[in-house]
Design a protein around this motif. Structure first.
Motif, PDB file in Angstrom:
ATOM      1  N   GLY A 193      -0.034 -57.691  70.000  1.00  0.00           N
ATOM      2  CA  GLY A 193      -1.284 -57.768  69.135  1.00  0.00           C
ATOM      3  C   GLY A 193      -1.489 -56.398  68.349  1.00  0.00           C
ATOM      4  N   ILE A 194      -0.389 -55.317  68.503  1.00  0.00           N
ATOM      5  CA  ILE A 194      -0.681 -54.250  67.689  1.00  0.00           C
ATOM      6  C   ILE A 194      -0.232 -54.373  66.220  1.00  0.00           C
ATOM      7  CG2 ILE A 194       0.476 -51.940  67.536  1.00  0.00           C
ATOM      8  CD1 ILE A 194       1.120 -51.842  70.241  1.00  0.00           C
ATOM      9  N   PRO A 195      -0.857 -54.115  65.422  1.00  0.00           N
ATOM     10  CA  PRO A 195      -0.637 -54.381  63.889  1.00  0.00           C
ATOM     11  C   PRO A 195       0.719 -53.884  63.362  1.00  0.00           C
ATOM     12  CG  PRO A 195      -2.925 -53.590  64.110  1.00  0.00           C
ATOM     13  CD  PRO A 195      -2.219 -53.551  65.423  1.00  0.00           C
ATOM     14  N   THR A 196       1.465 -54.507  62.593  1.00  0.00           N
ATOM     15  CA  THR A 196       2.718 -53.980  62.113  1.00  0.00           C
ATOM     16  C   THR A 196       2.740 -52.486  61.392  1.00  0.00           C
ATOM     17  OG1 THR A 196       2.459 -55.445  60.413  1.00  0.00           O
ATOM     18  CG2 THR A 196       3.994 -56.331  62.301  1.00  0.00           C
ATOM     19  N   VAL A 197       1.490 -52.472  60.710  1.00  0.00           N
ATOM     20  CA  VAL A 197       1.364 -51.203  59.933  1.00  0.00           C
ATOM     21  C   VAL A 197       1.370 -50.006  61.114  1.00  0.00           C
ATOM     22  CG1 VAL A 197      -1.072 -51.177  59.966  1.00  0.00           C
ATOM     23  CG2 VAL A 197       0.303 -49.960  58.263  1.00  0.00           C
ATOM     24  N   VAL A 198       0.901 -50.252  62.160  1.00  0.00           N
ATOM     25  CA  VAL A 198       0.835 -49.090  63.092  1.00  0.00           C
ATOM     26  C   VAL A 198       2.424 -49.102  63.738  1.00  0.00           C
ATOM     27  CG1 VAL A 198      -0.085 -48.751  65.563  1.00  0.00           C
ATOM     28  CG2 VAL A 198      -1.572 -49.794  63.888  1.00  0.00           C
TER      29      VAL A 198
ATOM     30  N   PHE B 208       4.274 -46.951  61.275  1.00  0.00           N
ATOM     31  CA  PHE B 208       3.494 -45.693  61.195  1.00  0.00           C
ATOM     32  C   PHE B 208       4.458 -44.845  62.259  1.00  0.00           C
ATOM     33  CE2 PHE B 208       1.050 -42.221  60.712  1.00  0.00           C
ATOM     34  CZ  PHE B 208       0.625 -41.447  61.974  1.00  0.00           C
TER      35      PHE B 208
ATOM     36  N   VAL C 146       6.841 -40.804  63.751  1.00  0.00           N
ATOM     37  CA  VAL C 146       7.342 -40.391  65.133  1.00  0.00           C
ATOM     38  C   VAL C 146       8.521 -40.531  65.349  1.00  0.00           C
ATOM     39  CG1 VAL C 146       6.630 -40.455  67.541  1.00  0.00           C
ATOM     40  CG2 VAL C 146       4.893 -40.851  66.025  1.00  0.00           C
TER      41      VAL C 146
ATOM     42  N   PHE D  18       1.162 -44.534  72.615  1.00  0.00           N
ATOM     43  CA  PHE D  18      -0.295 -44.485  72.750  1.00  0.00           C
ATOM     44  C   PHE D  18      -0.433 -43.142  72.609  1.00  0.00           C
ATOM     45  CE2 PHE D  18      -1.615 -48.408  72.016  1.00  0.00           C
ATOM     46  CZ  PHE D  18      -1.008 -49.268  73.134  1.00  0.00           C
TER      47      PHE D  18
ATOM     48  N   LEU E 209       0.142 -41.255  69.459  1.00  0.00           N
ATOM     49  CA  LEU E 209      -0.973 -41.596  68.430  1.00  0.00           C
ATOM     50  C   LEU E 209      -2.451 -40.783  68.882  1.00  0.00           C
ATOM     51  CD1 LEU E 209      -0.714 -45.454  68.111  1.00  0.00           C
ATOM     52  CD2 LEU E 209      -0.175 -43.542  66.313  1.00  0.00           C
TER      53      LEU E 209
ATOM     54  N   GLY F  41      -5.256 -57.272  61.563  1.00  0.00           N
ATOM     55  CA  GLY F  41      -3.843 -56.502  61.591  1.00  0.00           C
ATOM     56  C   GLY F  41      -3.013 -56.593  60.527  1.00  0.00           C
TER      57      GLY F  41
ATOM     58  N   PRO G  48      -6.144 -51.434  57.880  1.00  0.00           N
ATOM     59  CA  PRO G  48      -4.655 -51.487  58.114  1.00  0.00           C
ATOM     60  C   PRO G  48      -4.163 -50.975  56.547  1.00  0.00           C
ATOM     61  CG  PRO G  48      -5.383 -53.681  58.492  1.00  0.00           C
ATOM     62  CD  PRO G  48      -6.451 -53.107  58.193  1.00  0.00           C
TER      63      PRO G  48
ATOM     64  N   ILE H 219      -4.586 -47.337  56.086  1.00  0.00           N
ATOM     65  CA  ILE H 219      -3.867 -46.812  57.057  1.00  0.00           C
ATOM     66  C   ILE H 219      -2.507 -46.347  56.373  1.00  0.00           C
ATOM     67  CG2 ILE H 219      -2.285 -46.734  59.461  1.00  0.00           C
ATOM     68  CD1 ILE H 219      -4.861 -48.075  60.636  1.00  0.00           C
TER      69      ILE H 219
ATOM     70  N   SER I 161      -3.800 -41.222  61.889  1.00  0.00           N
ATOM     71  CA  SER I 161      -3.638 -41.704  63.375  1.00  0.00           C
ATOM     72  C   SER I 161      -5.028 -41.922  64.250  1.00  0.00           C
ATOM     73  CB  SER I 161      -2.941 -40.366  64.305  1.00  0.00           C
ATOM     74  OG  SER I 161      -1.767 -40.145  63.823  1.00  0.00           O
TER      75      SER I 161
ATOM     76  N   ILE J 175      -5.673 -45.413  63.077  1.00  0.00           N
ATOM     77  CA  ILE J 175      -5.123 -46.324  63.861  1.00  0.00           C
ATOM     78  C   ILE J 175      -5.840 -46.438  65.240  1.00  0.00           C
ATOM     79  CG2 ILE J 175      -3.030 -46.573  64.975  1.00  0.00           C
ATOM     80  CD1 ILE J 175      -1.536 -45.378  62.826  1.00  0.00           C
TER      81      ILE J 175
ATOM     82  N   LEU K  29      -8.647 -48.851  64.901  1.00  0.00           N
ATOM     83  CA  LEU K  29      -8.180 -50.080  64.634  1.00  0.00           C
ATOM     84  C   LEU K  29      -7.824 -50.700  66.022  1.00  0.00           C
ATOM     85  CD1 LEU K  29      -7.595 -52.322  62.552  1.00  0.00           C
ATOM     86  CD2 LEU K  29      -5.103 -51.453  62.463  1.00  0.00           C
ATOM     87  N   LEU K  30      -7.061 -50.037  66.695  1.00  0.00           N
ATOM     88  CA  LEU K  30      -6.530 -50.478  67.879  1.00  0.00           C
ATOM     89  C   LEU K  30      -7.805 -50.650  68.793  1.00  0.00           C
ATOM     90  CD1 LEU K  30      -3.222 -48.431  68.565  1.00  0.00           C
ATOM     91  CD2 LEU K  30      -3.549 -50.856  68.032  1.00  0.00           C
TER      92      LEU K  30
ATOM     93  N   LEU L 176      -9.351 -53.868  67.979  1.00  0.00           N
ATOM     94  CA  LEU L 176      -8.489 -55.253  68.366  1.00  0.00           C
ATOM     95  C   LEU L 176      -8.635 -55.276  69.851  1.00  0.00           C
ATOM     96  CD1 LEU L 176      -5.491 -54.839  66.136  1.00  0.00           C
ATOM     97  CD2 LEU L 176      -7.370 -56.473  65.959  1.00  0.00           C
TER      98      LEU L 176
END
Lengths: 315, 262, 395
Positions: free
Chosen positions: A132-137, A140, A145, C40, C43, C319, C348, C351, C367, C370, C373-374, C377
């Motif tokens: 479920g995590i958006p691909t833009v995340v 990033f 990182v 996580f 972030l 997303g 998104p 971001i 971050s 993000i 957004l998370l 969701l």
């Protein structure tokens, strides 16, 4: 006493034909969408192939659309060879599958064979979180990182790791794909009839032996289908590679170097003010069309095999 | 095929002639002839898979919903062929020829809503009061009113199996049918509920014509007036229940009713 | 007679397989957990700073011709006779846009947002302050005139060139418009298509069967098409052919709607299939037409599943960024859109833009966005799960 059987009457309070017509048109819209995709992509692709030879496109190993622009004649075979692009795509996909394949498979074995239903109810959704995590995340994470971190690691080990290494993009892409493989594998393993399990356990086989010798072979076609679906997903993925992979085409097998992919090029070529008819912009459509065809074929094969596998197991 | 002792009764409520039904290539019902008398209980018996349900469903054209099903022959209800009439209003047909299924299938709504659904559909009530009356009447006729009158708005799924089946009967009764088709209505129920429903059927036959498919020979003996024995899609023998069970003419019938077969 | 040996343990190869497989599976799950945790934590660590904002208190002792000059003058007052270079350093202790948010007409103390360099210094991210600034800032910190407070701008402001006051509000509004309109037409069309495919199979015959198979393949394929292709579709058809303007949420909405349509169809079909056939039989047996059965019994019973599936589709659509980037929703949005025809962006995409920015102050903002957004969701998904548990019908 007669039963009255009379002419067809509109006894319902609403206009049946109107509503059914709406339903029908909604179905047609989905066909229209596919048609629109094919039409618009192929239209631009054909225009592209009037400027660049298909043979050059499919077999050249250099990709630098900039040169075409610099040369004055539009038809100059500026380098539009898409092989390095497809190589980049497949390479990163390969790295992703190296991670997602074993992890997804083993996780699925665990959730379907080892966990109690109450535990399964918690672990399965947790795995789905990754999906479920958006691909833009993800992008990033890979770019900001993981990429720099890998580079630093490389420095301490004396290796030259690009900040936009294929490895960074591949690992993160792998993370994204794990749930896809694990959920399909889990479904397939669950579909293996318990009669098979009982047969093996009944003659004293351990749980692991049953898995290795009976269940996995039975589930194999379905698992393979799942892998193919995951590959198709990785091939079509855009944001992770746009943010974390390189822009220069590079035919290398070194995961520490930067490569570029089909999707990255599609984005790069179309961002910014380009003339809509230049070979550059049109090449993006040609790439997209190729991408569409490849993923369509892969998904079709995978889906068919998946359905067949499940059906065969249910008997 | 042995001709039974009933003569061709022109006052038969349902007259099935030369009925043939195919599922794709499988010939499911072969040359069936049967008369169903008014205000009688007619039982269709025979081993499983012999087409009894298919035959039953042909009587209210429920087979129309199945792809690859071809029906030939005629089914006359009150002298009108429900298949040949060009403009058969099938929905009205099913209003008058109700069906209760093997596994109780109430809607996931309240008891009241279940019974009220049919009358609402066919615009049988002009206001809520009339609707309430219809619902109450139907539940009474189905011998369920006393058990649910205080919880009409509870979810139907909360009822026991036997009660649910009586609810389904009430539901069919609410649209004022003349014929009731029951497809093994008790096979999913316990003996006590079965008994309750059998009693109900005996009461209902005073006002309705009933055709019941049953696996249970004893049940057929208990409640039916006429019985037809089905074997592999054919009606082997038909006649008064007493005759079929005590003194069957055909050897296949004899084999089945004496338990040697099926 | 030999008795059954119940006591011996597994030997050699069998034991290795037994222990090995279980260990391997657990490691796989462990690695996954580790990845997620790192993800996580990284972030969170990077983003937590964005929720606070550094503010600076200034002493206004003289009113100049404009608020801008007033503010500048109060900064010059911090140093005796500053020269031109020092004046510039002092000016740059305050956010460049401060004068547009406030009107200074009286003498007194005012609180303004500090410049991103000060912000980053205070948060310990980097130090780009020159000597003059450093001294002043350290002094002011000691005097409690520079401090961190809750960053409201992050939530209420739209994008900005200055990271210290940049916010996600514009992107959030844009997201609402885009997704809202997308669902507005994807939902009815999607459910209708599903109903059509499930409840009204076409007439009998070989030709119709082929049509049904085609529809099946078509829908499944559309659901698996890479999202970027939908972006190109929007580009080629909506922008090129119909000439709609780039970067407005209406175009994004249509593109996303088309993208999410197959997902809604598939989940609606699954929901419809869970309604047992005997419910349809009962309704048909009472004389209802197929349409009546569908509308009065099947759809209401399938509705919880359909809604759950739609919420999950919404979460997926939120997303998406690639298609929106293709159709140009990447403009620099200074104010939140007020109609679907205004230029807009979604969270998104925002971001993505911030991640690309060379300005280092945006790193923590990215971050933090993000994280927002998370959380959104996760909430959506939990909502879907709750809805399903609460309203699903147990057949």
């Amino acid at each position: 006493m007669f039963i009255w059987i009379g002419p067809k009457q509109k006894s319902s309070g609403f206009n049946e034909d109107l509503i059914k017509g709406f339903f029908r048109i909604s179905s047609w819209i989905t066909i229209a969408i596919t048609f629109a995709i094919l039409a618009s992509l192929s239209y631009e692709t054909i225009k592209f192939f009037t400027l660049v030879e298909p043979r050059d496109f499919f077999f050249n190993t250099t990709w630098s659309p900039q040169t075409a622009f610099r040369a004055d004649s539009v038809g100059s075979s500026g380098e539009f060879g898409f092989i390095p692009l497809i190589w980049g795509t497949m390479f990163i996909t390969f790295l992703a599958m190296l991670i997602a394949g074993p992890i997804g498979l083993l996780s699925a074995i665990y959730t379907s064979e080892y966990l109690k239903p109450s535990q399964r109810q918690i672990v399965k959704p947790l795995l789905e979180v990754l999906a479920g995590i958006p691909t833009v995340v993800y992008g990033f994470f890979a770019a900001i990182v993981l990429g720099p971190w890998l580079r630093e690691m490389g420095v301490t080990l004396g290796l030259d790791v690009a900040t936009e290494s294929a490895l960074a993009a591949g690992v993160v892409m792998g993370m994204m794909i794990i749930p896809l493989i694990s959920s399909i594998t889990d479904d397939v393993i669950k579909a293996v009839p318990s009669a098979m399990r009982d047969g093996a356990r009944g003659i004293g086989a351990t749980r692991e032996e049953t898995i290795k010798n009976i269940i996995l072979p039975a589930a194999l076609p379905g698992i393979v289908a799942g892998f193919i679906m995951a590959i198709a997903r990785a091939i079509g993925e855009t944001m992770i590679v746009v943010m974390a992979a390189g822009l220069a085409a590079n035919l290398t097998a070194n995961p520490l170097e930067a490569v570029t992919t089909v999707t990255v090029q599609i984005v790069t070529l179309l961002i910014g003010d380009q003339e809509f008819d230049s070979a550059k912009t049109l090449s993006a459509f040609a790439l997209a069309f190729t991408l569409f065809v490849i993923t369509f074929i892969l998904n079709w094969i995978a889906y068919r095999n998946y359905k067949n596998a499940i059906n065969r197991l249910k008997q | 095929m042995v001709r039974d002792t009933l003569t061709l009764d022109s006052s038969a409520k349902i007259n099935v002639r030369n009925l043939n039904i195919w599922y794709d290539d499988h010939h499911a019902i072969i040359d069936a002839d049967l008369q169903i008398r008014k205000n009688n209980v007619t039982a269709l018996i025979g081993p499983s898979g012999c087409g009894k349900s298919t035959f039953l469903r042909a009587l209210n054209r429920m087979n129309d919903f199945i792809d690859d099903c071809v029906t030939k022959g005629s089914v006359d209800i009150d002298d009108t062929d429900i298949y040949r009439t060009q403009y058969t209003n099938v929905n009205n047909l099913r209003k008058s020829v109700g069906m209760v299924f093997q596994k109780p299938n109430p809607f996931p709504k309240s008891i009241y809503e279940n019974v009220a659904y049919g009358p609402r559909l066919h615009r049988m009530a002009e206001d809520k009061e009339q609707l309430d009356i219809i619902v109450k009447d139907s539940l009474k006729k189905a011998n369920l009113w006393n058990e649910v009158k205080d919880r009409l708005h509870d979810n139907a799924f909360g009822l026991s199996g036997g009660q649910q089946q009586r609810l389904c009967i009430a539901r069919s009764l609410a649209v004022d049918p003349q014929i009731l088709l029951l497809d093994e209505p008790c096979s999913a129920l316990d003996p006590i509920s079965t008994h309750a429903i059998e009693e109900l059927i005996l009461e209902l036959k005073k006002s309705y014509t009933i055709v019941i498919v049953t696996h249970n020979m004893h049940q057929a003996k208990r409640i039916s007036d006429t019985t037809a024995y089905f074997h592999l899609g054919e009606i082997i023998e038909k006649g008064s229940t007493k005759k079929i069970f005590d003194n069957p003419s055909h050897r296949k019938t004899k084999a089945y009713v004496s338990g040697d077969f099926g | 007679m030999q008795s059954i040996d119940l006591n011996s343990k597994l030997e050699g190869k069998r034991r290795r397989l037994q222990k090995g497989l279980e260990y391997a599976c657990k490691s796989a799950l462990g690695i996954t957990a580790l990845m997620m945790l790192t993800f996580f934590l990284a972030l969170g660590y990077r983003g937590i700073g964005a929720f606070s904002q550094t503010q600076i208190e200034i002493n206004v002792t003289s009113i100049e011709s404009s608020t801008k000059s007033t503010i500048n003058q109060s900064m010059y007052n911090l140093i005796k006779e500053p020269d031109r270079k020092t004046k510039k350093s002092l000016r740059q202790l305050v956010t460049p846009n401060a004068y547009s948010k406030i009107d200074i007409t009286e003498v007194g103390t005012y609180v303004l947002v500090a410049h991103t360099d000060v912000d980053m210094y205070v948060k310990g991210v980097y130090n780009k302050l020159d000597e003059v600034q450093q001294v002043i800032v350290d002094n002011l910190i000691e005097q409690d005139k520079i401090y961190r407070t809750w960053n409201w701008d992050f939530w209420t402001n739209s994008d900005s060139r200055s990271p210290e006051i940049a916010g996600i509000w514009g992107a959030v509004v844009g997201t609402f418009y885009t997704i809202g309109i997308a669902i507005l037409f994807a939902f009815p069309i999607g459910v209708s298509c599903a109903v059509h495919m499930e409840e009204f199979p076409q007439r009998k015959g070989k030709g119709w069967k082929r049509y049904r198979d085609f529809m099946e393949i078509n829908i499944n394929n559309l659901a698996a098409v890479p999202s970027i292709v939908y972006g190109l579709l929007g580009l080629a058809v909506l922008i090129n052919f119909f000439g709609m303007s780039r970067s407005i949420s209406l175009v994004g909405a249509i593109t996303l709607g088309i993208l999410v349509l197959p997902v809604i169809v598939i989940s609606a079909r699954t929901a419809l299939r869970t309604v047992p056939q005997h419910i349809r039989d009962a309704s048909n047996g009472l004389g209802a037409s197929r349409l009546q059965t569908t509308i009065y019994q099947v759809l209401p019973a399938a509705l919880p599943g359909i809604i759950t599936g739609t919420i999950i589709a919404i979460a997926r659509a939120i997303g998406e960024s690639a298609p929106l980037i293709m159709i140009g929703m990447v403009a620099f949005i200074l104010t939140a859109p007020s109609t679907p025809m205004d230029p807009a962006t979604t969270l998104p995409v925002q971001i993505f833009l911030w991640a690309d920015s060379p300005e280092r102050g945006f790193a923590e903002k990215t971050s933090a966005a993000i994280l927002v957004l998370l959380v959104a969701l996760v909430t959506l998904n939990l909502l879907a799960i709750w809805l399903r548990k609460r309203f699903e019908i147990k057949w």
